[in-house]
Structures are given as structure tokens and as C-alpha cells.
Design a protein around this motif. Structure first.
Motif, PDB file in Angstrom:
ATOM      1  N   ARG A  13       9.231  -5.838  12.379  1.00 45.23           N
ATOM      2  CA  ARG A  13      10.099  -5.578  11.213  1.00 45.23           C
ATOM      3  C   ARG A  13       9.372  -5.844   9.895  1.00 45.23           C
ATOM      4  NH1 ARG A  13      14.545  -7.316  14.648  1.00 45.23           N
ATOM      5  NH2 ARG A  13      15.922  -5.523  14.882  1.00 45.23           N
ATOM      6  N   SER A  14       8.639  -6.938   9.849  1.00 42.59           N
ATOM      7  CA  SER A  14       7.916  -7.223   8.605  1.00 42.59           C
ATOM      8  C   SER A  14       6.845  -6.165   8.354  1.00 42.59           C
ATOM      9  CB  SER A  14       7.325  -8.628   8.616  1.00 42.59           C
ATOM     10  OG  SER A  14       6.466  -8.803   9.707  1.00 42.59           O
ATOM     11  N   MET A  15       6.232  -5.645   9.422  1.00 42.29           N
ATOM     12  CA  MET A  15       5.233  -4.585   9.267  1.00 42.29           C
ATOM     13  C   MET A  15       5.888  -3.295   8.776  1.00 42.29           C
ATOM     14  SD  MET A  15       3.897  -1.656  10.999  1.00 42.29           S
ATOM     15  CE  MET A  15       4.667  -1.855  12.563  1.00 42.29           C
ATOM     16  N   PHE A  16       7.067  -2.958   9.311  1.00 39.33           N
ATOM     17  CA  PHE A  16       7.758  -1.755   8.867  1.00 39.33           C
ATOM     18  C   PHE A  16       8.192  -1.851   7.406  1.00 39.33           C
ATOM     19  CE2 PHE A  16       9.036  -0.945  13.503  1.00 39.33           C
ATOM     20  CZ  PHE A  16       7.982  -0.058  13.695  1.00 39.33           C
ATOM     21  N   ASN A  17       8.392  -3.060   6.894  1.00 42.31           N
ATOM     22  CA  ASN A  17       8.813  -3.254   5.502  1.00 42.31           C
ATOM     23  C   ASN A  17       7.664  -3.237   4.508  1.00 42.31           C
ATOM     24  OD1 ASN A  17      11.579  -3.388   6.026  1.00 42.31           O
ATOM     25  ND2 ASN A  17      11.432  -5.552   6.568  1.00 42.31           N
ATOM     26  N   LEU A  18       6.429  -3.213   4.969  1.00 44.57           N
ATOM     27  CA  LEU A  18       5.288  -3.148   4.063  1.00 44.57           C
ATOM     28  C   LEU A  18       5.213  -1.745   3.461  1.00 44.57           C
ATOM     29  CD1 LEU A  18       2.634  -4.991   6.266  1.00 44.57           C
ATOM     30  CD2 LEU A  18       3.915  -5.939   4.328  1.00 44.57           C
ATOM     31  N   GLU A  19       4.991  -1.680   2.154  1.00 46.80           N
ATOM     32  CA  GLU A  19       4.945  -0.393   1.459  1.00 46.80           C
ATOM     33  C   GLU A  19       3.855  -0.388   0.399  1.00 46.80           C
ATOM     34  OE1 GLU A  19       9.479   1.193   1.191  1.00 46.80           O
ATOM     35  OE2 GLU A  19       8.871  -0.288  -0.303  1.00 46.80           O
ATOM     36  N   VAL A  20       3.315   0.793   0.171  1.00 41.50           N
ATOM     37  CA  VAL A  20       2.409   0.967  -0.961  1.00 41.50           C
ATOM     38  C   VAL A  20       3.259   1.274  -2.197  1.00 41.50           C
ATOM     39  CG1 VAL A  20       0.437   1.718   0.423  1.00 41.50           C
ATOM     40  CG2 VAL A  20       2.073   3.422  -0.409  1.00 41.50           C
ATOM     41  N   SER A  21       2.629   1.280  -3.360  1.00 38.99           N
ATOM     42  CA  SER A  21       3.358   1.587  -4.590  1.00 38.99           C
ATOM     43  C   SER A  21       3.764   3.060  -4.602  1.00 38.99           C
ATOM     44  CB  SER A  21       2.504   1.253  -5.813  1.00 38.99           C
ATOM     45  OG  SER A  21       1.333   2.042  -5.804  1.00 38.99           O
ATOM     46  N   GLU A  22       4.715   3.372  -5.440  1.00 40.52           N
ATOM     47  CA  GLU A  22       5.263   4.737  -5.533  1.00 40.52           C
ATOM     48  C   GLU A  22       4.154   5.776  -5.728  1.00 40.52           C
ATOM     49  OE1 GLU A  22       8.109   7.526  -5.253  1.00 40.52           O
ATOM     50  OE2 GLU A  22       8.650   5.413  -5.243  1.00 40.52           O
ATOM     51  N   ASP A  23       3.191   5.487  -6.612  1.00 45.20           N
ATOM     52  CA  ASP A  23       2.134   6.457  -6.894  1.00 45.20           C
ATOM     53  C   ASP A  23       1.110   6.582  -5.769  1.00 45.20           C
ATOM     54  OD1 ASP A  23       1.283   3.824  -7.597  1.00 45.20           O
ATOM     55  OD2 ASP A  23      -0.331   4.659  -8.819  1.00 45.20           O
ATOM     56  N   GLN A  24       1.176   5.721  -4.760  1.00 49.28           N
ATOM     57  CA  GLN A  24       0.254   5.799  -3.613  1.00 49.28           C
ATOM     58  C   GLN A  24       0.895   6.437  -2.374  1.00 49.28           C
ATOM     59  OE1 GLN A  24      -0.541   1.598  -3.402  1.00 49.28           O
ATOM     60  NE2 GLN A  24      -2.548   1.852  -4.347  1.00 49.28           N
ATOM     61  N   ARG A  25       2.180   6.681  -2.413  1.00 47.42           N
ATOM     62  CA  ARG A  25       2.881   7.211  -1.228  1.00 47.42           C
ATOM     63  C   ARG A  25       2.360   8.569  -0.796  1.00 47.42           C
ATOM     64  NH1 ARG A  25       8.884   4.988  -2.536  1.00 47.42           N
ATOM     65  NH2 ARG A  25       8.325   2.816  -2.148  1.00 47.42           N
TER      66      ARG A  25
END
Length: 158
Positions: A13-25
Motif C-alpha cells: 500500500r505504501s508503495m502504491f501511494n508513492l507518486e512523482v510530481s504532476e509535471d513528471q507523470r
């Protein structure tokens, strides 16, 4: 200290919640999509290696490696070589050197040849992702001149 750890029931779950910034998506698929791709690869005889990237005991990123052909359309370098298909560091943990330290661990792992021998490691990346290109070049990766699915292919001799 950076470590690569298998995905478990406890850390998923913690891995699924990791995100890059909007401009990197636009540069990397979500971790959920990547894990789903691992399932597809395994189901079709592929060799994926997904890991959660930890800084000490904190999940900070994700990497997905693969060996050989994956069943997807691929560049010519893919057969019998390793690929860093996905690499991300969560937006909250960027600019701390974690990406560089993770690359060291990733290449150490690949050089154990967990799925078979290889001469190269390759990475597809979007040419406008200048930060990624600089990181890869700092480890000795060089573009091989191939553009595949609008991504440049950079290669490192193992």
C-alpha cells in the motif's frame, strides 16, 4: 541507506501511494500499473523484478526491471539483456540523492544476473526527461541512436 526490497503484503500500500510530481507523470507509469505489467510479463513467460526502494525503513520509490524479451514490442537490444523499465522516486523524497543511490543498487543487482547472463542493460526514456538522461549518463549509459515508441534507448555494457 538505500535498499531494494521485494513487494510484500506489508509494504504494497505504501508503495502504491508513492507518486512523482504532476509535471513528471508523463515520464513514468503509476506503480499500480507497473505491478500489473509484472503480472502480465510473468503470465507470458517474462522475467520482471519489481522492488520498493527504501531509504532506511522508509519506502521512497519503485523500480521495475526485466530480463530478455517481454512479449511487448521491443527494441533490438532487448533480447537476452536487462532493462530498467520503470524507476521513480516519490515527489517528497526527490533531490536527496536517493535516485543516484538507487541506481547503484539496481546495477549491483543486475550484475548478479538473476535471470541469466547478459552483455547490456538498457533503459527507454522520453528525450525531454533531461534529469533522467543526465542520471543515466553519469553511470555510463549512452544512447544507441534508436528511438522506440517515442522513447530514446540508452545502453550500458555490463
Amino acid at each position: 541507506m538505500i535498499t531494494l526490497r521485494k513487494i510484500t503484503l506489508e509494504n504494497r500500500r505504501s508503495m502504491f501511494n508513492l507518486e512523482v510530481s504532476e509535471d513528471q507523470r508523463c515520464f513514468v507509469a503509476s506503480n499500480l500499473s507497473s505491478v500489473a505489467s509484472c503480472y502480465v510479463l510473468v503470465s507470458n513467460g517474462g522475467h520482471p523484478f519489481p522492488f520498493v526502494i527504501y531509504a532506511d525503513e522508509q519506502p521512497v520509490g519503485f523500480v521495475m526491471l526485466a530480463y530478455g524479451t517481454t512479449g511487448y514490442e521491443e527494441p533490438s537490444i532487448a533480447e537476452d539483456n536487462y532493462c530498467i523499465m520503470r524507476l521513480m522516486i516519490d515527489k517528497r523524497y526527490q533531490n536527496r540523492g536517493y535516485g543516484r543511490e538507487a541506481m547503484k543498487k539496481i546495477l549491483e543487482y543486475i550484475r548478479t544476473f538473476p535471470a541469466g547472463s547478459a552483455h547490456y542493460c538498457w533503459i527507454p526514456y522520453k528525450p525531454e526527461n533531461i534529469a533522467a538522461k543526465k542520471l543515466y549518463e553519469s553511470f555510463g549509459f549512452r544512447d544507441n541512436g534508436e528511438v522506440f515508441n517515442k522513447e530514446s534507448i540508452t545502453v550500458l555494457r555490463l
